[in-house]
Structure formats: structure tokens, C-alpha cells
Design a protein around this motif. Structure first.
Motif, PDB file in Angstrom:
ATOM      1  N   UNK A  87       0.818  -1.214   0.000  1.00  0.00           N
ATOM      2  CA  UNK A  87       0.000   0.000   0.000  1.00  0.00           C
ATOM      3  C   UNK A  87       0.851   1.262   0.000  1.00  0.00           C
ATOM      4  N   UNK A  88       1.993   1.176   0.671  1.00  0.00           N
ATOM      5  CA  UNK A  88       2.905   2.330   0.722  1.00  0.00           C
ATOM      6  C   UNK A  88       3.333   2.720  -0.692  1.00  0.00           C
ATOM      7  N   UNK A  89       3.625   1.715  -1.512  1.00  0.00           N
ATOM      8  CA  UNK A  89       3.992   2.012  -2.903  1.00  0.00           C
ATOM      9  C   UNK A  89       2.813   2.619  -3.661  1.00  0.00           C
ATOM     10  N   UNK A  90       1.629   2.073  -3.419  1.00  0.00           N
ATOM     11  CA  UNK A  90       0.441   2.611  -4.109  1.00  0.00           C
ATOM     12  C   UNK A  90       0.253   4.075  -3.721  1.00  0.00           C
ATOM     13  N   UNK A  91       0.453   4.367  -2.440  1.00  0.00           N
ATOM     14  CA  UNK A  91       0.324   5.748  -1.978  1.00  0.00           C
ATOM     15  C   UNK A  91       1.330   6.656  -2.690  1.00  0.00           C
ATOM     16  N   UNK A  92       2.548   6.183  -2.811  1.00  0.00           N
ATOM     17  CA  UNK A  92       3.577   7.020  -3.465  1.00  0.00           C
ATOM     18  C   UNK A  92       3.297   7.167  -4.963  1.00  0.00           C
ATOM     19  N   UNK A  93       2.768   6.099  -5.567  1.00  0.00           N
ATOM     20  CA  UNK A  93       2.391   6.195  -6.985  1.00  0.00           C
ATOM     21  C   UNK A  93       1.315   7.278  -7.159  1.00  0.00           C
TER      22      UNK A  93
END
Lengths: 457, 457
Positions: A47-53
Motif C-alpha cells: 500500500x505504501x507504494x500505491x500511496x507514493x504512486x
């Protein structure tokens, strides 16, 4: 540094693709809708990556699509304005199985069959079955339903909690693992069915069920489609323990016979599945169904208890959509999805068949008759404008008919890109509410733009 | 012309009151919360009038409260900033009964008992039963649940369609009479449970059910509250056809005995109601329950089939809340409403009892144990700051405990004015979403201000 470089920083070089074949694969869904390619496909792992995306997308104002298995039929995952497609193939884990709470937490990329394989050893299952082996994230985003919705309800009733990434990258947690909650606005129900236009789902907390001890299947053949529809409605009114109650009309059975080499009677046919924990109760319900079917002139009543033979009995229903496509010579399915109040169903089924006949179009009529939702499936070649026009005319005719009965243009497939103008007409001035919500949550219209809600007036 | 004159033009002189007794009646709800009077109470007779009332309120920026029966327990209908209270006493009609569709359309002022009286002759009933004879509009606004939620779910699952008047007076129609819909955002679920802070409900389309042919009640007495809680959880896991599964602890039974002059064993007691259409299946489920109860050391197992005797058996449960109040000498109930994941319930019940004992406070513990939702009911005099502080301390202790188990501060009573600060803590940063929605739909904060969502940061 370009925005693509920034994305590579987040997901690594292996987590992103701009290759033609990958982009082509993400350009279409299962349906007739014309494809359109994304600029880039990313495969985040958390989810952290999705947030940064999303933070990158927000900064550069780039449209974003969430992609599960691409099994939608209204173009939900087609990136109309290109941009970033987030494929959840690498976020397909079960986070926690909590059998004693009847709860499971999953990442959005897991498919329903994979989930049920994991739940089986616990004596549990997840009942929503839209046919295709869709991802749970996609099923939640479209509020999928399918054959078992009659008994268990659609996705909305099974999503107890969500983790959602908003358009600006903020991560929100909604709901939780309790069966009941009255804590603030019910936002899980808003994100379920929002088709990725309000936020990106990154985790789901789902309600699961004990597998019933006994299951029995039956098939009843009728002379007319109204007979079958009326029998189905009457069975429901008797309160039988039906998991599934499906109708196929004569043309649908014919297609299955042609493609599968089977010899089912080519007449309107009801497929039933009853389940429970009490043998006598199931026998009584079966007898009720047989008696109702007999009152409506059934000529053929078959019952199967054995698991393999149940599968064989339901074979025609499970193959229907693909067989219709094969028999028609079309390359892609065009599927209507109207739902009407329960009592209007028998005549709506007749209307659907007559519409096809009148327009001289090959198509199958099948329905989740227990909840008033029915489909016409037409196999078409979407590159042929005449075929497309014809299928659209059928769709519009059945939608207008459903509206006259107080029904809706979509019972379970959603709006996607295919039905925004129908939604506008169906809801009238109340459509204004959709944009109030959309503007509040996605003010720059970055999340799946052009889908789900009518064009702005 | 003042705004009150404008309201009189809309509802007529008999449709509006500024009398002290009427205002006092609308200043409080059923709970301990301090009252506050509205400036005026209006009694519209149709949605058009409600729309015009909202237009006046919008123009003059006057707060508005929707009022049904005032049976809420979190101060939902208390007009914190005075303004207009809309009482739906004159909008209590059934608009249409559609038995063949399993649907009924009602105005918001009708009470659940009045509705069931009308549905009975059709062999139908509406299952949501919060105890009090609340209005359907109020029940929808608070997403009421109650004893039958175990089987049928809470209000949100039964509201298929809504007519809603927005803050600016626009009338919106959401959902409709079909069992399934995937048409656009699911806004019925958003207005259900919004406690009148997003719009005013003026018509509801509800899902109704066939009355089961057979109902049986049972009572099981246990040595400890965990025994009772564990037995209840195990019964659910066996998939018995329970409509209701309620627990009362020893203090609760004691209060009933004192007030009613009954002689129930003063031990933790489970009350069960099973229902279905098959006698043998019910007998088998009853035997399952008895066997589970026996495994958990039940000392007393009573079964009743006869309707009057079932009522008598359930008498203690039905009277519990009022008897607790009477036995305590308090004037108003202070009720906690935590819900936890199913497996956490037995120890949560124990924690609730121990919290009361540790703090030396009289209170009853009772629970809808089948869905993990339980209450402590304390009778207090809200004018006594010490009693109020004590009850608040109990509430905070059980809420913090429920949070530790992954639970919520409210399973069915809602937030109202009583729990906004707990909601803020429970949802953390995700609370920001509430204000995004509120600002979109009620930008001037006129609808039930100060309720349901946390104060703005």
C-alpha cells in the motif's frame, strides 16, 4: 527526472512496464468495448507504494486505473485517457484468516478461486461468484454479485473494512473486523461499487461463511420462459433454501448443445442449487420446488446430490456465456444487465426474447431469476459497426423496458464506460449527487476518468 | 415577513408550533443527554413541504433536525443550536405495499409496529427491531439493528431506495424497488446512518420478508458470563437458524426479578429464538443449541413453541432496559454500545462486568451476542455530575477495551452527540473523509450540526 523515472524509484525497474505487449494486455477487458492503452503499467507490492504512486500521479495530474484480472464487461479497466495502470498481480496475499471471527483480510489482487482454496481447509468459503475468476479488489470495485447473490448478497454486504488510497495519496482505513458498526458515515459501501473512481483499494476485510454440510442441484425444463420465470418467483416466495436459481432460455441451451455436443432439451430451463445442514429440510424444499415446477408444466425434473454429478448438471449453465460466444461466431460478448422488481421478471424475460426475435439478432437470455436480474448475451465483432449498432439497440430496448417496470440498467455489472448515459437518464436530476461526491474525493478527476458517473452537465 | 412566517405559509398555522410544551418535548431523546430546545417545530405532510422548509432554512442559514419518535440514545434529535425541528408525525403513511416484489414504500414517520401491523395480513414482516417502537425514518438515519440483526442484518441492508431532501431543498431519488443494483455510487448506504446530517429522508423503499412458518424460543442459564458467551459463539458457528441470540448477565436478571416480581435464576442467561419452515430442521437446531449449552455447563434449559409462552419466556429480555432503570433509581439510561470481533465477545462480556464491579457501579450487561455487539445499561440522574462522570468512565473503559480487540465504539446506536470524540480517535486520520463528504452535501453545516462526525480539526 520524468514521472516515469519517479515511478521506477518507487516500484523498481521490474515493477514497471512500458512494453507494447503489456500495455496491449491492459488496454481491454473481457467485453466488446474498444481498447485504449495506458502509458505505463506498474506492479506495486504494498500500500505504501500505491500511496507514493498516487502522489506522483497527483503531482503530474496523470489519470490512474486500478487493474485486477480484467474480467469486467463494461470497460471499467480501459484507460480512456492513457496514464498509469496499477496492476495488483503482486498484491495477492491473504493478510490474515480469522476463522473464529468469520473474517479474512486480503490484498486486492487475490482471485476468488485462490481465496476459496485457502479458506477451504478452515471449513469456510467466500460466496460471491461472478463466474469469472475475478480479483477481490475488482469484485469489490464493481460490487460484483453473480449466482449466489440470491442467498448471500453482493460484494457490498461482505466488505466489512477497507484500506483505500485517495487521489492525493493519503491512506484511509474504513470499517473493520466487526459484524456491526454504526461509527460515522458508511464509507466502505461508497468505495465498493465506485469502480476505482473515488480511491484505490489496497486491502479488504471480508465476511466469510461456514460451508453448508449438504448441497443438492436440480434442473427443471419448461415450455415457456414465463412458466420458468413464474416458477422461480414462486419458489422464492416459498422461502426455499436456494443458493442459486438460474434460468436459461431455449436459444442458450441450443448454443450449449451445438458447442458442447450435448443433447439438453432445447427449452427454457431452471437450474437450482439448494444447500443447508438438514437433510430432511432440503428434501422438503426440493419437493416444494418440484411441486411448483410441476404446477408450471415442467416436463423434466432432475436432481443430483453427488458433487461430480451436480457439476455435470450445472455444466450447461457454467459454459453458457462462452458457448454463446462460440456459437454466434462473434469475437467478444455484449451483455445486457437489467434488473426489475421480482414480480416483473417473467414478462421481462419474455420481452427480452421477443426483442431479439423481432430484431433478428442471435442472443441468449439468461438470468439470476431469484433476484430479478437477467442478461442477454450477444457474441459480436466490435469492429463491425452494424453488429455493434444492433447490440446497442437491443441493450437500449431492454433498458427502457426495465425502467418502465421500475428497474435499473445494471444489476451487477456496473456502469463502467458503457452505461454512463443510461445512468444519467435513470437517475435524472439526482445524478448531481454523483459529482458532489466525486469532486469531494477526486477533485482533479484523476481516478478512472470517464467512468461510472454521467458526464458533467 | 420572518422566517417563521415563511414556514407557516408552507405548513399552515396548524403545522407549526412554538409552544413551550411542544418545544420541550422535542428537546430531549430517550437518553441521559442534556436537552436543548428548538426555536420551532414543524409538522409537514409531504416531501414538497419538506423541500420548501429546507429552502427557507438554507436562505436564513437555520439549523434543521429531523425528528421521528425521539427514541434515540445518543442525542441524535437534540437541536444543539436550536433552529427548526421537522417532526414527521404527519408523514406516517404506507405509500405502497408490493407483496409480490417483497417491497414496501413508506413515509419516514411510520413506526415499525404500525408497519408490521399493515404487513401482517400479507404474510410479510419487517425484521429490524431495535426494541423501542421507533419510526422507520429514524431507524434508517441511525442504521438501527437490534435483536433480529443476527439473521436479517441492520437497516442498511433493507433500504433499497430513498427520497432525500438536500440542505438546499433539492429532492433526490436514490435506489429503487429492485433487489440488486450497480447503478452509480451507492448513496442509499451513505444516507442510511448519516443521522440527518447529509439530507432529510422523506420516503423509504424497504425490503420485507415472508413470516417464517415456525418459531421456537429457548432459554439457557449458565454459571459464568464467558460460558454463556462461548456457548452463543459456538451455536452461531454451527449455523443454527437463530433469529435472535441475546445474553443477560446476573445483575440484569436481578433487576428484572426486583421490578417484575419474577424468580428467574440470577445467573448469566442466553435467550434464543429460532425460526424456519421445517419442523425437523428446527428440532435438530434446537438439539444442537441444547447440546452446546450443556457442554458449557447450562443448569436450566427451557423451550417454548406456543406464541404466548414464547413471549413469556422472552419477557425478562424485553423488559430488561426499563427494569434496570427502575431498579437503579436513575431517571435516564446511559448505554454503552461497543462491538468486537466474534471471538473476542466472551472475554469482552467478562471485562464489562468486571469494569462495573471494580468501579462499584450498578449496571446491567446485555448483548446481541450473535454479532459481537453488547451493552452496559446504567440508570443515572444526568443532573448529578458524579453519576454522569462515573457512567462516562465506564463507557470510556469499555470503548478502549473494544478498540484493543479491533472493535468499535458503536455497533448500532450511532455517534449522535455522545461519541464524536471517540469516533475521531477510532478513525484517526481517516476522519478527514467525513468532512469531505459533509462539506460536499451540506456546505453550510445546517443539517443536525454537531452530530455524527468529529469536530473539525
Amino acid at each position: 527526472m520524468t514521472w516515469i523515472d519517479e515511478l521506477i524509484e518507487i516500484v523498481g525497474p521490474d515493477g514497471l512496464s512500458t512494453g507494447e505487449s503489456v500495455k496491449a494486455q491492459h488496454a481491454r477487458d473481457f467485453s466488446y468495448h474498444h481498447g485504449h492503452q495506458p502509458d505505463v503499467v506498474v506492479f506495486p507490492t504494498n500500500a505504501r507504494q500505491v500511496s507514493r504512486i498516487m502522489q506522483v500521479a497527483y503531482r503530474y495530474q496523470i489519470p490512474v486505473i486500478a487493474y485486477g484480472q480484467g474480467t469486467g464487461v463494461e470497460g471499467h479497466t480501459i484507460p480512456l485517457q492513457s496514464g498509469i495502470t496499477i496492476d495488483f498481480a503482486n498484491m495477492n496475499r491473504v493478510v490474515a484468516v480469522r476463522p473464529e471471527d468469520f473474517v479474512v483480510q486480503v490484498e486486492p489482487g487475490i482471485t476468488r478461486q485462490a481465496l476459496n482454496k485457502i479458506l477451504g481447509p478452515y471449513g469456510l468459503f467466500f460466496p460471491v461468484d461472478p463466474g469469472a475468476d475475478a480479483s477481490l479488489g475488482g469484485m469489490a470495485s464493481t460490487n460484483a454479485a453473480g449466482t449466489e447473490a440470491l442467498r448471500y448478497g453482493a460484494m457490498r454486504q461482505h466488505v466489512l473494512g477497507l484500506e483505500v488510497v485517495l487521489a492525493d495519496g493519503r491512506v484511509m482505513r474504513l470499517g473493520g473486523p466487526t459484524m456491526k458498526s454504526s461509527a460515522g458515515y458508511q464509507l466502505t459501501s461508497l468505495f465498493v461499487g465506485a469502480e476505482g473512481t473515488l480511491g484505490i483499494l489496497t486491502e479488504l476485510t471480508l465476511k466469510v461463511y461456514a460451508i453448508p454440510q449438504l448441497t443438492v442441484a436440480a434442473r427443471a425444463v419448461f415450455n415457456t420462459i414465463e412458466d420458468a420465470g413464474e416458477a422461480a418467483t414462486e419458489m422464492i416466495m416459498h422461502g426455499v433454501a436456494a443458493n442459486r436459481l438460474e434460468l436459461m432460455d431455449e436459444q442458450t441451451i441450443h448454443s450449449v448443445n451445438v458447442v458442447e455436443g450435448t443433447e439438453f432439451p432445447e427449452q427454457p430451463t431452471l437450474f437450482l442449487e439448494l444447500a443447508g445442514n438438514h437433510h430432511n429440510a432440503l428434501l422438503e424444499d426440493l419437493e416444494t420446488c418440484r411441486s411448483v415446477a410441476s404446477d408450471h408444466g415442467t416436463s423434466d425434473w432432475t436432481v443430483e446430490w453427488d458433487a461430480d454429478r451436480r457439476q455435470a448438471l450445472w455444466h450447461a449453465r457454467h459454459k453458457a456465456a462462452l458457448d454463446i460466444l462460440a456459437a454466434s461466431g462473434g469475437s467478444h460478448p455484449f451483455t445486457t444487465d437489467t434488473a426489475v422488481p421480482l414480480s416483473a421478471l417473467p414478462r421481462a424475460l419474455r420481452h427480452a426474447r421477443e426483442t431479439l426475435n423481432r430484431m433478428g439478432i442471435q442472443g441468449a437470455v439468461l438470468g439470476h431469476v431469484g433476484d430479478g436480474n437477467y442478461h442477454i448475451v450477444m457474441g459480436i465483432n466490435p469492429e463491425d459497426p452494424h453488429q455493434l449498432d444492433q447490440a446497442r439497440a437491443v441493450n437500449e430496448a431492454v433498458i427502457r423496458y426495465a425502467w418502465e417496470q421500475g428497474g435499473t440498467c445494471t444489476g451487477e455489472h456496473g456502469i463502467g464506460m458503457g452505461k454512463t448515459r443510461f445512468l444519467r437518464e435513470e437517475r435524472g436530476e439526482s445524478s448531481a449527487l454523483y459529482w458532489l461526491i466525486k469532486d469531494a474525493l477526486d477533485p482533479h478527476n484523476l481516478l478512472n476518468p470517464g467512468k461510472t458517473i454521467p458526464l458533467r452537465d
